[in-house]
Design a protein around this motif. Structure first.
Motif, PDB file in Angstrom:
ATOM      1  N   GLU A 106      19.521   1.233  26.371  1.00 59.43           N
ATOM      2  CA  GLU A 106      19.203   0.237  25.673  1.00 59.43           C
ATOM      3  C   GLU A 106      20.278  -0.088  24.598  1.00 59.43           C
ATOM      4  OE1 GLU A 106      16.770  -2.246  25.405  1.00 59.43           O
ATOM      5  OE2 GLU A 106      16.135  -1.447  27.364  1.00 59.43           O
ATOM      6  N   ALA A 107      20.862   1.206  24.123  1.00 65.73           N
ATOM      7  CA  ALA A 107      22.174   0.716  23.334  1.00 65.73           C
ATOM      8  C   ALA A 107      23.368   0.131  23.641  1.00 65.73           C
ATOM      9  CB  ALA A 107      22.454   2.301  22.483  1.00 65.73           C
ATOM     10  N   VAL A 108      23.455   0.491  24.945  1.00 63.79           N
ATOM     11  CA  VAL A 108      24.539  -0.047  25.750  1.00 63.79           C
ATOM     12  C   VAL A 108      24.234  -1.874  25.894  1.00 63.79           C
ATOM     13  CG1 VAL A 108      25.745  -0.277  28.071  1.00 63.79           C
ATOM     14  CG2 VAL A 108      25.503   2.024  26.766  1.00 63.79           C
ATOM     15  N   LEU A 109      23.283  -1.935  26.197  1.00 58.10           N
ATOM     16  CA  LEU A 109      22.677  -3.399  26.401  1.00 58.10           C
ATOM     17  C   LEU A 109      22.724  -4.278  25.174  1.00 58.10           C
ATOM     18  CD1 LEU A 109      19.684  -3.317  28.914  1.00 58.10           C
ATOM     19  CD2 LEU A 109      21.996  -4.001  29.224  1.00 58.10           C
ATOM     20  N   ALA A 110      22.516  -3.383  24.178  1.00 56.03           N
ATOM     21  CA  ALA A 110      22.680  -3.881  22.548  1.00 56.03           C
ATOM     22  C   ALA A 110      24.124  -4.370  22.432  1.00 56.03           C
ATOM     23  CB  ALA A 110      22.047  -3.323  21.641  1.00 56.03           C
ATOM     24  N   ILE A 111      25.233  -3.591  22.827  1.00 51.32           N
ATOM     25  CA  ILE A 111      26.375  -3.459  22.624  1.00 51.32           C
ATOM     26  C   ILE A 111      26.844  -4.770  23.253  1.00 51.32           C
ATOM     27  CG2 ILE A 111      28.832  -2.755  22.766  1.00 51.32           C
ATOM     28  CD1 ILE A 111      27.300  -0.067  22.457  1.00 51.32           C
ATOM     29  N   ILE A 112      26.461  -4.691  24.547  1.00 50.51           N
ATOM     30  CA  ILE A 112      27.000  -5.868  25.497  1.00 50.51           C
ATOM     31  C   ILE A 112      26.397  -7.170  24.964  1.00 50.51           C
ATOM     32  CG2 ILE A 112      26.564  -6.880  27.738  1.00 50.51           C
ATOM     33  CD1 ILE A 112      26.344  -3.958  28.751  1.00 50.51           C
ATOM     34  N   HIS A 113      25.296  -7.279  24.672  1.00 46.17           N
ATOM     35  CA  HIS A 113      24.434  -8.631  23.988  1.00 46.17           C
ATOM     36  C   HIS A 113      25.261  -9.057  22.691  1.00 46.17           C
ATOM     37  CE1 HIS A 113      21.554 -11.507  23.288  1.00 46.17           C
ATOM     38  NE2 HIS A 113      21.504 -11.168  22.111  1.00 46.17           N
ATOM     39  N   PHE A 114      25.687  -8.023  21.888  1.00 41.31           N
ATOM     40  CA  PHE A 114      26.240  -8.351  20.746  1.00 41.31           C
ATOM     41  C   PHE A 114      27.728  -9.167  21.071  1.00 41.31           C
ATOM     42  CE2 PHE A 114      30.001  -7.138  17.744  1.00 41.31           C
ATOM     43  CZ  PHE A 114      29.425  -7.859  16.648  1.00 41.31           C
ATOM     44  N   PHE A 115      28.437  -8.695  22.064  1.00 41.08           N
ATOM     45  CA  PHE A 115      29.623  -9.096  22.380  1.00 41.08           C
ATOM     46  C   PHE A 115      29.454 -10.516  23.010  1.00 41.08           C
ATOM     47  CE2 PHE A 115      31.525  -4.869  21.558  1.00 41.08           C
ATOM     48  CZ  PHE A 115      32.535  -5.146  20.674  1.00 41.08           C
ATOM     49  N   SER A 116      28.599 -10.513  23.851  1.00 38.20           N
ATOM     50  CA  SER A 116      28.182 -11.671  24.766  1.00 38.20           C
ATOM     51  C   SER A 116      27.832 -12.982  23.660  1.00 38.20           C
ATOM     52  CB  SER A 116      27.491 -11.776  25.532  1.00 38.20           C
ATOM     53  OG  SER A 116      25.990 -11.595  25.148  1.00 38.20           O
ATOM     54  N   GLU A 117      27.275 -12.643  22.571  1.00 34.24           N
ATOM     55  CA  GLU A 117      27.016 -13.629  21.653  1.00 34.24           C
ATOM     56  C   GLU A 117      27.985 -14.227  20.582  1.00 34.24           C
ATOM     57  OE1 GLU A 117      23.877 -15.249  21.284  1.00 34.24           O
ATOM     58  OE2 GLU A 117      23.744 -14.137  23.165  1.00 34.24           O
ATOM     59  N   LEU A 118      29.298 -13.463  20.548  1.00 32.93           N
ATOM     60  CA  LEU A 118      30.163 -13.908  19.776  1.00 32.93           C
ATOM     61  C   LEU A 118      30.628 -15.163  20.021  1.00 32.93           C
ATOM     62  CD1 LEU A 118      32.310 -10.496  19.376  1.00 32.93           C
ATOM     63  CD2 LEU A 118      30.761 -11.585  17.762  1.00 32.93           C
ATOM     64  N   PRO A 119      30.919 -16.230  19.016  1.00 31.38           N
ATOM     65  CA  PRO A 119      31.662 -17.299  19.414  1.00 31.38           C
ATOM     66  C   PRO A 119      33.031 -17.216  20.140  1.00 31.38           C
ATOM     67  CG  PRO A 119      31.525 -17.055  17.042  1.00 31.38           C
ATOM     68  CD  PRO A 119      30.977 -15.919  17.565  1.00 31.38           C
ATOM     69  N   PHE A 120      33.117 -18.122  21.227  1.00 32.64           N
ATOM     70  CA  PHE A 120      34.379 -18.065  22.208  1.00 32.64           C
ATOM     71  C   PHE A 120      34.593 -16.710  22.808  1.00 32.64           C
ATOM     72  CE2 PHE A 120      35.231 -20.836  18.106  1.00 32.64           C
ATOM     73  CZ  PHE A 120      35.246 -22.004  18.864  1.00 32.64           C
ATOM     74  N   SER A 121      33.436 -16.147  23.120  1.00 28.86           N
ATOM     75  CA  SER A 121      33.512 -14.804  23.708  1.00 28.86           C
ATOM     76  C   SER A 121      33.949 -15.021  25.267  1.00 28.86           C
ATOM     77  CB  SER A 121      32.378 -14.048  23.827  1.00 28.86           C
ATOM     78  OG  SER A 121      31.395 -14.857  24.406  1.00 28.86           O
ATOM     79  N   PHE A 122      33.753 -16.349  25.619  1.00 26.56           N
ATOM     80  CA  PHE A 122      34.038 -16.600  27.043  1.00 26.56           C
ATOM     81  C   PHE A 122      34.586 -18.111  27.115  1.00 26.56           C
ATOM     82  CE2 PHE A 122      29.880 -17.953  27.203  1.00 26.56           C
ATOM     83  CZ  PHE A 122      29.651 -19.175  27.874  1.00 26.56           C
ATOM     84  N   ILE A 123      35.375 -18.365  28.257  1.00 26.11           N
ATOM     85  CA  ILE A 123      35.712 -19.911  28.349  1.00 26.11           C
ATOM     86  C   ILE A 123      35.051 -20.311  29.612  1.00 26.11           C
ATOM     87  CG2 ILE A 123      37.760 -21.376  28.865  1.00 26.11           C
ATOM     88  CD1 ILE A 123      39.424 -19.092  27.773  1.00 26.11           C
ATOM     89  N   ASP A 124      34.188 -21.551  29.561  1.00 30.71           N
ATOM     90  CA  ASP A 124      33.663 -21.938  30.811  1.00 30.71           C
ATOM     91  C   ASP A 124      34.318 -23.365  31.105  1.00 30.71           C
ATOM     92  OD1 ASP A 124      31.711 -22.623  32.641  1.00 30.71           O
ATOM     93  OD2 ASP A 124      30.104 -23.535  31.233  1.00 30.71           O
ATOM     94  N   PHE A 125      34.776 -23.336  32.638  1.00 27.82           N
ATOM     95  CA  PHE A 125      35.596 -24.088  33.112  1.00 27.82           C
ATOM     96  C   PHE A 125      34.644 -25.364  33.932  1.00 27.82           C
ATOM     97  CE2 PHE A 125      38.638 -20.720  32.552  1.00 27.82           C
ATOM     98  CZ  PHE A 125      39.419 -21.442  31.866  1.00 27.82           C
ATOM     99  N   GLY A 126      33.465 -25.103  33.816  1.00 26.61           N
ATOM    100  CA  GLY A 126      32.493 -25.889  34.479  1.00 26.61           C
ATOM    101  C   GLY A 126      32.385 -25.914  36.062  1.00 26.61           C
ATOM    102  N   THR A 127      31.768 -26.838  36.612  1.00 30.77           N
ATOM    103  CA  THR A 127      31.475 -26.547  37.959  1.00 30.77           C
ATOM    104  C   THR A 127      32.557 -27.525  38.805  1.00 30.77           C
ATOM    105  OG1 THR A 127      29.827 -28.414  37.843  1.00 30.77           O
ATOM    106  CG2 THR A 127      29.332 -26.153  37.708  1.00 30.77           C
TER     107      THR A 127
END
Length: 78
Positions: free
Chosen positions: A56-77
């Motif tokens: 659960e702690a590892v999932l919380a770390i992953i969730h934290f980083f995934s919610e950061l602004p600009f954590s990923f770039i979406d190139f669409g479909t």
């Protein structure tokens, strides 16, 4: 990550900018989780609860980083 990044980009049309940083925080826990999960199969609930809490702690770390602004770039479909 170098080998899987092109595959992830091909299928999901996105690229994680922060994945390397997130993995630095998560990676130390993975061997402990693997060992704890294996031992929990043998010893049952004795190790299942602590392993679950670490998971659960590892999932919380992953969730934290995934919610950061600009954590990923979406190139669409397209």
């Amino acid at each position: 990550q170098i080998l899987t990044a092109p595959i992830i980009f091909f299928y999901f049309r996105s690229f994680s900018v922060i994945s390397l940083v997130a993995n630095v925080f998560v990676l130390p826990f993975i061997p402990i989780l693997m060992l704890g999960s294996f031992l929990a199969m043998i010893l049952g609930k004795i190790l299942a609860a602590p392993t679950y809490l670490l998971f659960e702690a590892v999932l919380a770390i992953i969730h934290f980083f995934s919610e950061l602004p600009f954590s990923f770039i979406d190139f669409g479909t397209s």
